[in-house]
Design a protein around this motif. Structure first.
Motif, PDB file in Angstrom:
ATOM      1  N   ASP A 284      -6.560   4.337   0.009  1.00 17.81           N
ATOM      2  CA  ASP A 284      -7.393   3.615   0.975  1.00 17.81           C
ATOM      3  C   ASP A 284      -8.677   3.034   0.400  1.00 17.81           C
ATOM      4  O   ASP A 284      -8.824   1.836   0.301  1.00 17.81           O
ATOM      5  CB  ASP A 284      -7.744   4.514   2.172  1.00 17.81           C
ATOM      6  CG  ASP A 284      -6.577   4.678   3.124  1.00 17.81           C
ATOM      7  OD1 ASP A 284      -5.693   3.802   3.119  1.00 17.81           O
ATOM      8  OD2 ASP A 284      -6.550   5.678   3.851  1.00 17.81           O
TER       9      ASP A 284
ATOM     10  N   GLU B 295       0.993   4.210  -2.811  1.00 19.86           N
ATOM     11  CA  GLU B 295       0.761   5.620  -2.508  1.00 19.86           C
ATOM     12  C   GLU B 295       1.944   6.475  -2.935  1.00 19.86           C
ATOM     13  O   GLU B 295       1.765   7.596  -3.407  1.00 19.86           O
ATOM     14  CB  GLU B 295       0.443   5.793  -1.024  1.00 19.86           C
ATOM     15  CG  GLU B 295      -0.927   5.227  -0.683  1.00 19.86           C
ATOM     16  CD  GLU B 295      -1.273   5.251   0.800  1.00 19.86           C
ATOM     17  OE1 GLU B 295      -0.366   5.441   1.646  1.00 19.86           O
ATOM     18  OE2 GLU B 295      -2.471   5.086   1.108  1.00 19.86           O
TER      19      GLU B 295
ATOM     20  N   SER C 274      -3.349   8.982  -1.375  1.00 16.03           N
ATOM     21  CA  SER C 274      -3.878   7.826  -0.655  1.00 16.03           C
ATOM     22  C   SER C 274      -4.617   6.864  -1.595  1.00 16.03           C
ATOM     23  O   SER C 274      -5.228   7.287  -2.574  1.00 16.03           O
ATOM     24  CB  SER C 274      -4.836   8.291   0.446  1.00 16.03           C
ATOM     25  OG  SER C 274      -5.464   7.192   1.055  1.00 16.03           O
TER      26      SER C 274
ATOM     27  N   ARG D 180       0.840  -1.203   0.000  1.00 17.48           N
ATOM     28  CA  ARG D 180       0.000   0.000   0.000  1.00 17.48           C
ATOM     29  C   ARG D 180       0.877   1.256   0.000  1.00 17.48           C
ATOM     30  O   ARG D 180       0.625   2.200  -0.753  1.00 17.48           O
ATOM     31  CB  ARG D 180      -0.916  -0.005   1.224  1.00 17.48           C
ATOM     32  CG  ARG D 180      -1.771   1.251   1.364  1.00 17.48           C
ATOM     33  CD  ARG D 180      -2.527   1.259   2.684  1.00 17.48           C
ATOM     34  NE  ARG D 180      -3.401   0.124   2.804  1.00 17.48           N
ATOM     35  CZ  ARG D 180      -4.725   0.163   2.621  1.00 17.48           C
ATOM     36  NH1 ARG D 180      -5.311   1.299   2.325  1.00 17.48           N
ATOM     37  NH2 ARG D 180      -5.460  -0.915   2.751  1.00 17.48           N
TER      38      ARG D 180
END
Length: 172
Positions: free
Chosen positions: A114, A106, A112, A102
């Motif tokens: 998410d 990013e 982000s 992740r």
């Protein structure tokens, strides 16, 4: 069309997804299956019944013959699930740089990931493929068989070169 080809056609029709050689080998030896699949593909070319066999995601599936797509769209008005630009960006990064964490996603994207990452996991376009040997053991993400199916690829080797690939993915 012979009985073995008719049997393969029925299995591919009923499956509604790519069926691999390992699954089909319960019907006959693999060499025989490959020969019959080739014969069935040839038969379908000679007898335009509106479908053809496509090799994708390591298997074979039945798809609408391109000549009949317009008719299918007029009647069924398919509404394929749309991916947002953000989802396509993240998916392209994962496809070309997998396995990837992740934090790495990013860093490449510059923002982000998410909600986007969770959405791609829910759609089964990406999956957790392991953990990185680093502090905190972050999850590593990679693409799935579903990704290959959606983009009509037999394997990741069919992704376009990186110079043009993400642009093609972003166009959908």
């Amino acid at each position: 069309m012979n009985a073995a080809q008719a049997q393969l056609l029925a299995v591919l029709f009923a499956a509604g997804r790519p069926v691999g050689l390992a699954e089909l080998s319960s019907l006959a030896p693999e060499e025989s299956i490959l020969r019959e699949l080739a014969g069935l593909q040839h038969w379908l070319l000679q007898h335009p019944i509106g479908v053809q066999i496509e090799r994708v995601a390591g298997g074979w599936r039945l798809v609408v013959h391109p000549s009949y797509l317009d008719a299918v769209e007029r009647v069924l008005r398919p509404n394929p699930p749309r991916l947002s630009r953000a989802a396509l960006e993240v998916l392209a990064i994962v496809a070309y740089q997998q396995p990837i964490t992740r934090a790495e996603l990013e860093a490449v994207r510059g923002r982000s990931v998410d909600g986007v990452l969770e959405g791609l996991l829910e759609r089964e376009l990406i999956r957790v493929v392991g953990e990185k040997e680093a502090i905190g053991r972050p999850k590593l993400y990679g693409t799935t068989e579903r990704f290959l199916e959606v983009f009509g690829l037999e394997s990741l080797k069919e992704l376009p070169p990186l110079e043009e690939g993400p642009v093609l993915l972003l166009r959908g």
